[in-house]
Design an enzyme around this catalytic site. Structure first.
Site, short mmCIF file in Angstrom:
data_model
loop_
_atom_site.label_atom_id
_atom_site.label_comp_id
_atom_site.label_asym_id
_atom_site.label_seq_id
_atom_site.Cartn_x
_atom_site.Cartn_y
_atom_site.Cartn_z
CE LYS A 45 29.95 34.23 28.78
NZ LYS A 45 28.57 34.55 28.40
NE ARG A 143 20.75 34.66 29.07
CZ ARG A 143 21.94 34.40 28.52
NH1 ARG A 143 22.35 33.15 28.40
NH2 ARG A 143 22.72 35.35 28.06
CE1 TYR A 271 33.23 2.34 40.89
CE2 TYR A 271 33.76 4.29 39.61
CZ TYR A 271 33.85 3.57 40.79
OH TYR A 271 34.54 4.07 41.84
CG MET A 319 35.27 12.13 40.63
SD MET A 319 35.08 12.18 42.41
CE MET A 319 33.37 11.68 42.60
C1 LIG Z 1 28.62 35.06 27.10
C2 LIG Z 1 28.03 36.29 26.55
C3 LIG Z 1 28.56 36.90 25.41
C4 LIG Z 1 29.63 36.22 24.57
O1 LIG Z 1 28.98 35.25 23.78
P1 LIG Z 1 29.80 34.34 22.77
O2 LIG Z 1 28.77 33.63 22.00
O3 LIG Z 1 30.62 33.43 23.62
O4 LIG Z 1 30.63 35.24 21.95
C5 LIG Z 1 28.06 38.12 25.02
N1 LIG Z 1 27.07 38.71 25.72
C6 LIG Z 1 26.50 38.15 26.80
C7 LIG Z 1 25.41 38.86 27.50
C8 LIG Z 1 26.96 36.92 27.25
O5 LIG Z 1 26.39 36.35 28.33
#
Ligand SMILES: *Cc1c(COP(=O)(O)O)cnc(C)c1O
Length: 374
Positions: A45, A143, A271, A319
């Site tokens: 992801k 969650r 800045y 930035m």
């Molecule tokens: C991001 C995620 C993972 C991977 O987690 P890591 O700690 O990066 O290995 C696994 N399951 C879910 C649901 C996630 O959101």
């Protein structure tokens, strides 16, 4: 040309650059596959945690992973378009997501509610192909995933859809909130809730062959959480949230020096004039800033490596640019500074940038902006 070649230049890259060490990802994957004791899902992801989803996916699949995991269906379809045909799971979608596209592309989807299940069933009926689903139980972080109070009804509805032929429940999944603290009692509570969820699913007649709870932290430290499949993302790219295992960071960020100036004592920088030279010194300008993922909150603490020396970033991180106090180092425009890397040659690591800015490595590596060349 001759004049350029005569310059004592360490590198001549014109832009900030992100390099990804695929050998590091390969080695990390092999270690994690070994620890998993079962199948390994490479979680790619967020563009492979900023390392390039396709690259990380292919490398992981060649080194022990047999599954890919992403959040959205769009991410999954992008990998399919790249020609990656490995088993794949997408777990974070709204009920009106394009589940039909996922089914057609052979992408499994996670189902965290009956609303999602209904949408998947409808999509499967339209495509006249059973959807492969993983029921997602919230094991204690409020969650994603079904609340325990809704779990039995979700399992019941899923079994009915299975009998009707619109879905196949191939998995049950959960996710741990505190796996970065091995031995924390919350992990035991979550494991028990997961076992309960599987038992309830079985009672409803479901026989999911895949049961997955562990991400990187639990894969490394908690054998009781590993079940039949481990979903690992951070570990692939060298992040160990538990601090127990020598994984190799895969990302190196470099930037060329734009210009160098000598300044007298008393010169304020950047800045807000938050830093003032307390002696005559030399300043080097690097063309990257918070828009490129260097957290502004690291101002006053961050360092980079130039000519083999750690030198402080001074003044406020802007930035697009940062100023480095190089002291008496001879530095020339075009030389390459290492912002972070695995740390082999003394450069800062992403973990240090995380410490300097009060965050975690994940946020550093996923935050590198699109202006940085890959
Ligand atoms: C991001 C995620 C993972 C991977 O987690 P890591 O700690 O990066 O290995 C696994 N399951 C879910 C649901 C996630 O959101």
């Amino acid at each position: 040309m001759t004049a350029l070649l005569a310059e004592p230049v360490v590198g001549t890259r014109a832009r900030p650059q992100l390099q990804v060490d695929l050998a590091a990802i390969a080695g990390n994957t092999r270690l994690l596959a070994d620890r998993s004791g079962g199948a390994l899902m490479a979680v790619v992801k967020a563009d492979g945690f900023g390392h390039g989803a396709g690259r990380v996916a292919r490398t992981a699949l060649r080194n022990g992973a047999s599954w890919l995991g992403v959040t959205s269906i769009d991410e999954a379809l992008a990998l399919r378009l790249e020609g990656i045909d490995a088993p794949m799971l997408s777990w974070l979608n709204t009920p009106d997501a394009d589940f039909g596209a996922a089914i057609a592309a052979g992408v499994d989807v996670a189902v965290p509610s009956r609303a999602h299940l209904a949408a998947v069933v409808a999509a499967a009926a339209r495509t006249s192909r059973a959807a492969r689903v993983h029921l997602h139980l919230d094991v204690g972080m409020a969650r994603d995933g079904a609340a325990p109070a809704d779990w039995s009804r979700l399992c019941h509805a899923a079994r009915r859809a299975e009998v009707a032929g619109t879905v196949r429940v191939v998995g049950v999944m959960g996710h741990l909130a505190r796996a970065d603290r091995p031995g924390h009692p919350a992990n035991g509570v979550a494991r028990e809730r997961f076992a309960w969820g599987i038992a309830v699913a079985r009672r409803h007649g479901l026989r999911p062959p895949l049961r997955h709870l562990a991400a990187t932290a639990a894969t490394l430290t908690d054998p009781l959480s590993r079940h039949t499949l481990c979903r690992v993302g951070a570990g692939l790219v060298g992040i160990d949230p538990t601090g127990t295992t020598p994984l190799r960071p895969a990302m190196t960020l470099t930037a060329p020096v734009v210009s160098v100036r000598d300044v007298p004592a008393g010169t304020p920088v950047g800045y807000g004039h938050t830093w003032v030279a307390d002696r005559a010194t030399r300043l080097a300008l690097l063309p990257l800033g918070y828009a490129d993922g260097l957290p502004r909150s690291a101002s006053g603490r961050a360092e980079v490596l130039l000519r083999g020396c750690r030198r402080p970033v001074v003044g406020t991180i802007s930035m697009d640019q940062v100023v480095v106090d190089v002291g008496s180092l001879t530095v020339r425009p075009g030389e390459v500074a290492t912002v972070f890397g695995p740390g082999d040659t003394g450069e800062p690591t992403a973990a240090e940038w995380a410490l300097w800015s009060g965050t975690i490595e994940h946020e550093i590596v996923t935050g590198i902006g699109s202006r940085v060349a890959r």
